[in-house]
Scaffold this motif. Structure first.
Motif, mmCIF file in Angstrom:
data_model
loop_
_atom_site.group_PDB
_atom_site.id
_atom_site.type_symbol
_atom_site.label_atom_id
_atom_site.label_comp_id
_atom_site.label_asym_id
_atom_site.label_seq_id
_atom_site.Cartn_x
_atom_site.Cartn_y
_atom_site.Cartn_z
ATOM 1 N N SER A 71 -6.522 -10.250 12.682
ATOM 2 C CA SER A 71 -5.423 -10.043 11.737
ATOM 3 C C SER A 71 -6.034 -9.435 10.487
ATOM 4 O O SER A 71 -7.225 -9.609 10.216
ATOM 5 N N GLY A 72 -5.233 -8.716 9.713
ATOM 6 C CA GLY A 72 -5.802 -8.086 8.526
ATOM 7 C C GLY A 72 -4.775 -7.323 7.720
ATOM 8 O O GLY A 72 -3.626 -7.142 8.147
ATOM 9 N N ASP A 73 -5.208 -6.876 6.548
ATOM 10 C CA ASP A 73 -4.353 -6.123 5.635
ATOM 11 C C ASP A 73 -5.129 -4.955 5.051
ATOM 12 O O ASP A 73 -6.351 -4.994 4.945
ATOM 13 N N VAL A 74 -4.396 -3.916 4.659
ATOM 14 C CA VAL A 74 -4.951 -2.830 3.859
ATOM 15 C C VAL A 74 -4.181 -2.801 2.549
ATOM 16 O O VAL A 74 -3.001 -2.442 2.515
ATOM 17 N N HIS A 75 -4.835 -3.223 1.463
ATOM 18 C CA HIS A 75 -4.235 -3.178 0.136
ATOM 19 C C HIS A 75 -4.616 -1.859 -0.512
ATOM 20 O O HIS A 75 -5.804 -1.550 -0.649
ATOM 21 N N TRP A 76 -3.606 -1.070 -0.902
ATOM 22 C CA TRP A 76 -3.892 0.231 -1.497
ATOM 23 C C TRP A 76 -4.077 0.101 -2.997
ATOM 24 O O TRP A 76 -3.713 -0.901 -3.606
ATOM 25 N N SER A 77 -4.627 1.116 -3.612
ATOM 26 C CA SER A 77 -5.046 1.038 -5.005
ATOM 27 C C SER A 77 -3.967 1.447 -6.001
ATOM 28 O O SER A 77 -4.213 1.494 -7.190
ATOM 29 N N LEU A 78 -2.760 1.770 -5.533
ATOM 30 C CA LEU A 78 -1.718 2.212 -6.443
ATOM 31 C C LEU A 78 -1.219 1.065 -7.313
ATOM 32 O O LEU A 78 -0.679 0.082 -6.814
ATOM 33 N N ASP A 79 -1.419 1.167 -8.593
ATOM 34 C CA ASP A 79 -0.787 0.292 -9.575
ATOM 35 C C ASP A 79 -0.910 -1.191 -9.229
ATOM 36 O O ASP A 79 0.083 -1.895 -9.052
ATOM 37 N N GLY A 80 -2.114 -1.675 -9.136
ATOM 38 C CA GLY A 80 -2.303 -3.112 -8.974
ATOM 39 C C GLY A 80 -2.142 -3.650 -7.576
ATOM 40 O O GLY A 80 -1.934 -4.851 -7.398
ATOM 41 N N LYS A 81 -2.204 -2.781 -6.569
ATOM 42 C CA LYS A 81 -2.137 -3.237 -5.170
ATOM 43 C C LYS A 81 -0.871 -4.038 -4.886
ATOM 44 O O LYS A 81 -0.923 -5.143 -4.351
ATOM 45 N N TRP A 82 0.274 -3.503 -5.242
ATOM 46 C CA TRP A 82 1.517 -4.235 -5.064
ATOM 47 C C TRP A 82 2.212 -3.924 -3.749
ATOM 48 O O TRP A 82 3.285 -4.447 -3.477
#
Length: 254
Positions: free
Chosen positions: A210-221
Motif C-alpha cells: 500500500s502507498g501514497d504519492v504526495h505531490w509538492s503543490l501548495d503543501g501536499k494537499w
C-alpha cells in the motif's frame, strides 16, 4: 379483559422488534476501515469531463473508470479513436491545477505479509491500466478520497484534503500513479533498498503493498493512494438522469 389483551399484544410486538434489532449486523472496526483512507472518507467514483469523439463537445459522467468508459461508449456519436487523444480539449493551460504537475514528490510505501494491510502488485497494475488511455479531466471535491479504479483487492484513489474542487487531467493521474508503482516494483526486486517500509514479515514474505504519492503543490494537499479494499464491496453506481450529461449543463459552485 380488553386492556389485558392489548397489553399482551404490545409485549409480543416489542419482543419481536427487539429480536429484529438483534439480528441486524453491526459494522465492525475492520468494516469501518474500508470506507476511510488516511482519515478521509472514501467515495467510489470520480467526475469525468471530456468529449466522446475527437473535437466534439464535452460531456460529464460519474463513476469509476470502467463505469465512465461504458457511459462514453454508449453516448450517441461515440468514436473509439477518442481514446487515442493524449491532450484533452477542455484543459485550460493557464490553470495551474490542470497543468502537468511539476516539482518534487514524496512516495510513502509499505508492504506486509498480512493481506489485510495491502494488495498484491498485479491488482494495482491492472487498475492503473484501465486509466492509461482515458482522456479528459478527472475531478473530485474534497475533503475526500475517491476510488477511481479497482482490481481484486487493489484500490486506487485520488484524494484531496481541502474543501475545494480539484481538477486534473486523467492522463496526469495515471502518470503520477505509475511513479508509485515503479517504486514498489524496484523495491520488490531490491533495486531501491528500504524505499518501502516493511510492516510485517520479511522481504520474501512481505508481498502486499500500500502507498501514497504526495505531490509538492501548495503543501501536499492532494495525493494519489493505493490500498487494499475489495472491489466487490463497492456500491453500485447509477447513471445520473438526465443522461447523457453535457458539461455545459453544469454550474460549478464557487
Amino acid at each position: 379483559m380488553g386492556s389485558i389483551k392489548l397489553l399482551i399484544n404490545w409485549i409480543f410486538a416489542l419482543s419481536f422488534y427487539v429480536w429484529l434489532l438483534a439480528g441486524i449486523p453491526t459494522l465492525t472496526l475492520t468494516q469501518l476501515d474500508i470506507v476511510t483512507r488516511n482519515g478521509l472518507h472514501v467515495i467510489d467514483g470520480i467526475q469525468w469531463t471530456g468529449p466522446v469523439a475527437p473535437g466534439g463537445e464535452n460531456y460529464t459522467f460519474f463513476g469509476d473508470i470502467e463505469h465512465i468508459k461504458r457511459q462514453i461508449e454508449s453516448t450517441p456519436g461515440f468514436d473509439p479513436s477518442v481514446f487515442n487523444v493524449i491532450n484533452s480539449a477542455i484543459v485550460d493551460k493557464h490553470d495551474p491545477l490542470m497543468k502537468r504537475a511539476g516539482g518534487t514528490y514524496n512516495v510513502e510505501c509499505t508492504r506486509s505479509s498480512d493481506p489485510k494491510k495491502g494488495a498484491i502488485l498485479t491488482g494495482y497494475l491492472v487498475a492503473l491500466k484501465n486509466l492509461q488511455d482515458l482522456h479528459g479531466s478527472c475531478s473530485v471535491t474534497g475533503p475526500v478520497c475517491k476510488r477511481f479504479s479497482c482490481k481484486q483487492d487493489g484500490s486506487l484513489g485520488l484524494c484531496v484534503t481541502r474543501k475545494t474542487p480539484f481538477n486534473i487531467e486523467c492522463a496526469e493521474v495515471a502518470r503520477i500513479a505509475q511513479i508509485l508503482f515503479d517504486t514498489m516494483l524496484r523495491d520488490f526486486t531490491g533495486k531501491v533498498p528500504n524505499k518501502c517500509r516493511i510492516l510485517k514479515g520479511d522481504k520474501k514474505s512481505a508481498i502486499y503493498y500500500s502507498g501514497d504519492v504526495h505531490w509538492s503543490l501548495d503543501g501536499k494537499w492532494w495525493f494519489i493512494s493505493a490500498w487494499r479494499s475489495s472491489c466487490l464491496l463497492q456500491p453500485w453506481l447509477t447513471i445520473p438522469s438526465p443522461w447523457p450529461q453535457k458539461a455545459s449543463d453544469f454550474i460549478i459552485n464557487p
